[in-house]
Design a protein around this motif. Structure first.
Motif, PDB file in Angstrom:
ATOM      1  N   GLU A  24      49.517  45.241  36.041  1.00 37.95           N
ATOM      2  CA  GLU A  24      49.717  46.294  37.029  1.00 37.95           C
ATOM      3  C   GLU A  24      49.393  47.686  36.485  1.00 37.95           C
ATOM      4  N   ASP A  25      49.205  47.787  35.159  1.00 38.64           N
ATOM      5  CA  ASP A  25      48.889  49.085  34.547  1.00 38.64           C
ATOM      6  C   ASP A  25      47.446  49.152  34.042  1.00 38.64           C
ATOM      7  N   LYS A  26      46.614  48.169  34.416  1.00 40.01           N
ATOM      8  CA  LYS A  26      45.234  48.149  33.943  1.00 40.01           C
ATOM      9  C   LYS A  26      44.437  49.364  34.422  1.00 40.01           C
ATOM     10  N   ALA A  27      44.864  49.944  35.551  1.00 39.03           N
ATOM     11  CA  ALA A  27      44.150  51.111  36.067  1.00 39.03           C
ATOM     12  C   ALA A  27      44.199  52.277  35.089  1.00 39.03           C
ATOM     13  N   GLN A  28      45.237  52.329  34.275  1.00 35.07           N
ATOM     14  CA  GLN A  28      45.340  53.423  33.300  1.00 35.07           C
ATOM     15  C   GLN A  28      44.255  53.325  32.229  1.00 35.07           C
ATOM     16  N   GLU A  29      43.763  52.098  32.015  1.00 40.08           N
ATOM     17  CA  GLU A  29      42.735  51.919  30.995  1.00 40.08           C
ATOM     18  C   GLU A  29      41.392  52.470  31.452  1.00 40.08           C
TER      19      GLU A  29
END
Length: 233
Positions: free
Chosen positions: A128-133
């Protein structure tokens, strides 16, 4: 047997009592490990604490069962000078020894699990935090996004209120439209009535209806006056 004070940090299980290493338990909650809790659904410290308590429960149950077996064996020995109180003291000493050994080993096991097993590496992101990458943002950009989200929320609320007002106006228009339809239907009936009377023009039909209504009103007034005169006489 010694009576334990109520404030003593002891764990009781049946008739056995042994001191709990409160420092060991408190140490589990130093690092919250919030990111790991987001992934597992529970904190790693909670998992280790449950393992710690479960082992103690098992150790207490086994020790108590062994004590009961020893007491039964002693009852079958004639002239045995070993009392149940002595057995209890020996049982508590054995339990304290075993728990001390477990606390020593558990500290090492806890460090191993919390550092290598239940910890998410700092270079790993949850799905759910892959967008930060792919879309990293600093503190200023994050604040800008927060303000933009707040503005969009306010716009959404405004649009929702405007939609409610439009829906209310639409309902009013439906009511007015229904009234207009009834009025048009009445005009159609009047026009049809005029045609039945031989007047094709709507104005002539309306004038004819007005004239008839006045005649009816005059007749009604005459009837009312005649009724009053008859009552007086």
């Amino acid at each position: 047997m010694e009576i334990l004070p109520s404030h003593s940090p002891l764990y009781r299980r049946g008739f056995l009592a042994v001191e709990i290493n409160t420092a060991e338990v408190a140490e589990m909650s130093v690092d919250p490990m919030a990111y790991e809790a987001q992934f597992f659904g529970f904190t790693p410290q909670t998992c280790m604490l449950r393992v710690y308590i479960a082992f103690q429960d098992y150790l207490f149950e086994v020790t108590q069962a062994v004590e009961q077996v020893i007491l039964k064996k002693l009852d079958g020995i004639p002239g045995c000078e070993i009392s149940p109180v002595q057995i209890r003291k020996c049982t508590e000493k054995f339990l304290g020894f075993m728990k001390g050994r477990f606390d020593s080993l558990f500290g090492k096991m806890e460090q191993l699990f919390l550092q290598l097993v239940l910890r998410i590496p700092p270079n790993v992101l949850l799905p759910e935090d892959k967008a930060q990458e792919t879309h990293p943002c600093g503190e200023k950009e994050f604040q800008l996004l927060q303000r933009e989200i707040e503005e969009l929320q306010e716009r959404y609320k405004t649009e929702a209120r405007a939609q409610q007002a439009l829906l209310a106006e639409l309902e009013e228009q439906k009511i007015v439209q229904a009234k207009l339809r009834r009025t048009l239907a009445l005009f159609d009936e009047l026009e049809n009535a005029g045609r039945d009377q031989g007047t094709s023009d709507f104005r002539e039909s309306l004038a004819f209806l007005v004239q008839n209504s006045r005649k009816l009103q005059n007749i009604r007034d005459s009837v009312e006056r005649e009724g009053k005169r008859l009552k007086v006489s």
